[in-house]
Design a protein around this motif. Structure first.
Motif, mmCIF file in Angstrom:
data_model
loop_
_atom_site.group_PDB
_atom_site.id
_atom_site.type_symbol
_atom_site.label_atom_id
_atom_site.label_comp_id
_atom_site.label_asym_id
_atom_site.label_seq_id
_atom_site.Cartn_x
_atom_site.Cartn_y
_atom_site.Cartn_z
ATOM 1 N N UNK A 168 -25.935 32.633 -13.159
ATOM 2 C CA UNK A 168 -27.415 31.826 -13.403
ATOM 3 C C UNK A 168 -27.798 33.242 -13.647
ATOM 4 N N UNK A 169 -28.001 34.679 -13.090
ATOM 5 C CA UNK A 169 -28.468 36.021 -13.004
ATOM 6 C C UNK A 169 -28.456 36.201 -14.388
ATOM 7 N N UNK A 170 -27.545 36.064 -14.839
ATOM 8 C CA UNK A 170 -26.882 36.290 -16.949
ATOM 9 C C UNK A 170 -28.172 35.593 -17.118
ATOM 10 N N UNK A 171 -28.054 34.045 -17.362
ATOM 11 C CA UNK A 171 -28.695 33.573 -17.395
ATOM 12 C C UNK A 171 -30.235 33.758 -17.712
ATOM 13 N N UNK A 172 -31.221 34.153 -16.064
ATOM 14 C CA UNK A 172 -32.635 34.568 -16.614
ATOM 15 C C UNK A 172 -32.580 36.474 -17.047
ATOM 16 N N UNK A 173 -31.567 36.781 -17.043
ATOM 17 C CA UNK A 173 -31.371 38.058 -17.590
ATOM 18 C C UNK A 173 -31.727 37.746 -19.450
ATOM 19 N N UNK A 174 -30.799 36.851 -19.959
ATOM 20 C CA UNK A 174 -31.335 36.615 -21.419
ATOM 21 C C UNK A 174 -32.540 36.150 -21.622
ATOM 22 N N UNK A 175 -33.070 35.025 -20.833
ATOM 23 C CA UNK A 175 -34.328 34.433 -20.669
ATOM 24 C C UNK A 175 -35.201 35.757 -20.805
ATOM 25 N N UNK A 176 -35.242 36.601 -20.103
ATOM 26 C CA UNK A 176 -36.186 37.950 -20.283
ATOM 27 C C UNK A 176 -35.668 38.646 -21.188
#
Length: 223
Positions: free
Chosen positions: A164-172
């Motif tokens: 989930x953190x990786x997804x948020x980092x990609x979104x950023x």
């Protein structure tokens, strides 16, 4: 629910590693105690003298806190380092490591063991929390878990949090694309901080050794 479990639950309400956060809080309290209550304590003075003063990070952290608090001020740290400087000029040997490094290492060891011991009681709270235990503490906790089903559940929870953190980092990252229609969410803005904290830990505890982060946060207004 005991006091330690309550502390873990409190720390898990925030993003980042709860163990790193509790070690950081412990260090700050110890610094305040040393400066406010123990600048003239012979045993504390002896311990700091035997280590030739505090390590680089803790020495500057102590000074920074002393100057930032009107209740503390520079008197206590001046008394301590006057003693250390006289010891150095007398040619006395340094035989111990930094007092705060030793104290924080012991506190960290206790917290890791306590978290593993209480994991079955707090894993649901951890799973639903925004916190992510840092890589080093996660690996240390994992070694202490004897229940294989609990270990597997803990590993799965950790992996889901990291994905989930990786997804948020990609979104950023994607928000910087000129074609992006939406601004990044606050959770996406925070992702880089959480990723670094997971991989490197918080800037507290025994992982921060002498020489690391040398020169950072040095600018002080000595008023």
């Amino acid at each position: 629910m005991d006091v330690i479990e309550m502390e873990f639950r409190r720390a898990m309400k925030n993003p980042g590693c709860p163990i790193c956060r509790l070690v950081e809080e412990f260090e700050k309290k110890e610094i305040e105690t040393i400066l406010y209550e123990h600048p003239n304590d012979p045993e504390v003075r002896k311990s700091i003298r035997k280590s030739g003063g505090l390590c680089t990070r803790h020495a500057w952290e102590v000074l920074r806190l002393a100057f930032s608090s009107p209740l503390l001020g520079p008197h206590g740290v001046s008394v301590i380092y006057e003693d250390v400087l006289r010891s150095y000029l007398r040619g006395e040997e340094t035989t111990e490591e930094c007092l705060l490094c030793r104290l924080s290492a012991e506190k960290e060891r206790i917290l890791i063991g306590s978290f593993a011991e209480r994991l079955s009681k707090i894993i649901e709270a951890y799973e639903s929390s925004p916190s992510i235990i840092c890589r080093r503490h996660y690996e240390e906790i994992l070694k202490l878990i004897e229940d294989e089903s609990l270990k597997a559940r803990f590993s799965n929870v950790q992996r889901r949090k990291l994905e989930e953190l990786l997804d948020r980092l990609r979104g950023f990252i994607e928000s910087f694309d000129y074609r992006a229609e939406k601004k990044p969410k606050e959770t996406e803005r925070r992702a880089i901080l959480e990723a670094i904290e997971f991989l490197a830990g918080r800037e507290a505890g025994p992982q921060c050794r002498v020489g690391e982060r040398r020169g950072k946060r040095w600018p002080l207004r000595l008023k």
